[in-house]
Design a protein around this motif. Structure first.
Motif, short mmCIF file in Angstrom:
data_model
loop_
_atom_site.label_atom_id
_atom_site.label_comp_id
_atom_site.label_asym_id
_atom_site.label_seq_id
_atom_site.Cartn_x
_atom_site.Cartn_y
_atom_site.Cartn_z
N MET A 191 0.83 -1.21 0.00
CA MET A 191 0.00 0.00 0.00
C MET A 191 0.86 1.26 0.00
N THR A 192 2.05 1.20 0.61
CA THR A 192 2.91 2.39 0.60
C THR A 192 3.35 2.76 -0.81
N THR A 193 3.37 1.78 -1.72
CA THR A 193 3.77 2.09 -3.09
C THR A 193 2.74 2.96 -3.79
N LEU A 194 1.48 2.95 -3.32
CA LEU A 194 0.45 3.78 -3.93
C LEU A 194 0.71 5.26 -3.68
N VAL A 195 1.48 5.56 -2.64
CA VAL A 195 1.81 6.96 -2.37
C VAL A 195 2.61 7.55 -3.52
N ASN A 196 3.34 6.70 -4.24
CA ASN A 196 4.16 7.17 -5.36
C ASN A 196 3.31 7.71 -6.51
N LEU A 197 2.02 7.41 -6.51
CA LEU A 197 1.15 7.89 -7.58
C LEU A 197 0.78 9.36 -7.40
N ALA A 198 0.97 9.88 -6.18
CA ALA A 198 0.71 11.29 -5.93
C ALA A 198 1.89 12.13 -6.40
N GLN A 199 1.64 13.39 -6.64
CA GLN A 199 2.72 14.29 -7.08
C GLN A 199 3.78 14.39 -5.99
N GLY A 200 5.00 14.03 -6.32
CA GLY A 200 6.08 14.04 -5.34
C GLY A 200 5.95 12.97 -4.28
N GLY A 201 5.12 11.97 -4.52
CA GLY A 201 4.84 10.95 -3.51
C GLY A 201 6.01 10.08 -3.17
N CYS A 202 6.98 9.93 -4.08
CA CYS A 202 8.12 9.05 -3.79
C CYS A 202 8.95 9.56 -2.63
N ILE A 203 8.93 10.85 -2.38
CA ILE A 203 9.68 11.41 -1.26
C ILE A 203 9.09 10.93 0.07
N VAL A 204 7.80 10.59 0.07
CA VAL A 204 7.14 10.06 1.25
C VAL A 204 7.06 8.53 1.21
N GLY A 205 6.74 7.99 0.04
CA GLY A 205 6.52 6.56 -0.09
C GLY A 205 7.77 5.73 0.16
N ILE A 206 8.91 6.18 -0.32
CA ILE A 206 10.15 5.43 -0.13
C ILE A 206 10.54 5.34 1.35
N PRO A 207 10.53 6.46 2.10
CA PRO A 207 10.82 6.33 3.54
C PRO A 207 9.82 5.45 4.27
N LEU A 208 8.54 5.51 3.90
CA LEU A 208 7.54 4.65 4.54
C LEU A 208 7.86 3.18 4.30
N LEU A 209 8.25 2.84 3.07
CA LEU A 209 8.61 1.46 2.76
C LEU A 209 9.84 1.04 3.56
N CYS A 210 10.79 1.96 3.74
CA CYS A 210 11.98 1.65 4.53
C CYS A 210 11.62 1.36 5.98
N VAL A 211 10.65 2.11 6.52
CA VAL A 211 10.21 1.88 7.90
C VAL A 211 9.59 0.49 8.03
N VAL A 212 8.75 0.11 7.08
CA VAL A 212 8.13 -1.22 7.09
C VAL A 212 9.20 -2.30 6.97
#
Length: 238
Positions: A191-212
């Motif tokens: 589900m964290t990968t879906l954050v990448n679909l938002a504008q600039g979402g990879c800046i948030v999605g990648i750290p979230l995936l690292c936390v998981v």
């Protein structure tokens, strides 16, 4: 971009898998077979998923719920293959295996899932990375798409590997929490990968995936340490 950079991305995605394979898997043929069979299981689920979703493609870029449905379907299929893999392992395994052998088999099974994910979602994208330039997506202009895919592949490689070790322990001991750990952490990570679909979402999605990923590594470490301690105490008493 250069060949060195492309190789670097590949090593980010699959470097830990190569280290695990060389140090723990390559010396035992049955572990190599376990990695290959696990990889095949993951690829079969991908083929089934692609066939099921073929009629819905292309997905609309302005609506997110189809992507969420795709992620949930993918996780369910892959977790179902994990259960099937466990049942086949129980039928094929020898009746008396040492605990370390069981853990190595689980490690090899998880590694197969992770390597298949990394090869499909990272290495398959790196062909243009050997050219003279790099590539940025419209949604993530801060990080090259090759770096994003490499970090995500590394995260899922570790999550799949740890989840298989925890899941096998849960199946063997009948622990519900460990059995549920694999699908839950897999779903959250997906589900964290879906954050990448938002504008600039990879800046948030990648750290979230690292936390998981860190959470999965920590829980797997505690499970392995507890099992080895219990096994050592049992051998000492006996």
């Amino acid at each position: 971009m250069t060949v060195e950079a492309a190789v670097g991305y590949a090593l980010i995605a699959l470097g830990p898998a190569l280290s695990i394979f060389v140090t723990s898997i390559s010396k035992k043929p049955f572990l190599i077979l376990t990695v290959l069979s696990s990889t095949l299981f993951w690829l079969i689920t991908l083929i089934v998923l692609s066939a099921a979703w073929r009629i819905f493609l292309p997905l609309p870029s302005t609506v997110l719920w189809p992507y969420g449905s795709l992620v949930i379907t993918s996780v369910c299929l892959q977790e179902g293959s994990r259960i099937l893999f466990w049942k086949l392992y129980k039928q094929a395994s020898r009746p008396r295996l040492f605990l370390i052998d069981k853990m190595q088999i689980a490690l090899a099974g998880g590694l197969g899932h992770g390597v298949a994910h990394g090869v499909f979602f990272c290495l398959s994208l790196l062909t243009p990375a050997f050219g003279p330039a790099t590539f940025y997506s419209d949604k993530c202009s801060k990080m090259p798409i090759f770096l994003v895919s490499a970090i995500m592949s590394l995260g899922f490689l570790l999550i799949h590997t740890c989840s298989m070790v925890v899941a096998f322990n849960g199946f063997a001991e009948g622990k519900k929490t460990d059995r549920l750990f694999a699908p839950m952490v897999h779903l959250v990570a997906a589900m964290t990968t879906l954050v990448n679909l938002a504008q600039g979402g990879c800046i948030v999605g990648i750290p979230l995936l690292c936390v998981v990923t860190i959470f999965a590594l920590q829980h797997c470490w505690h499970v392995v340490l507890r099992r080895l301690t219990e096994n050592s105490n049992t051998q000492f008493i006996s």
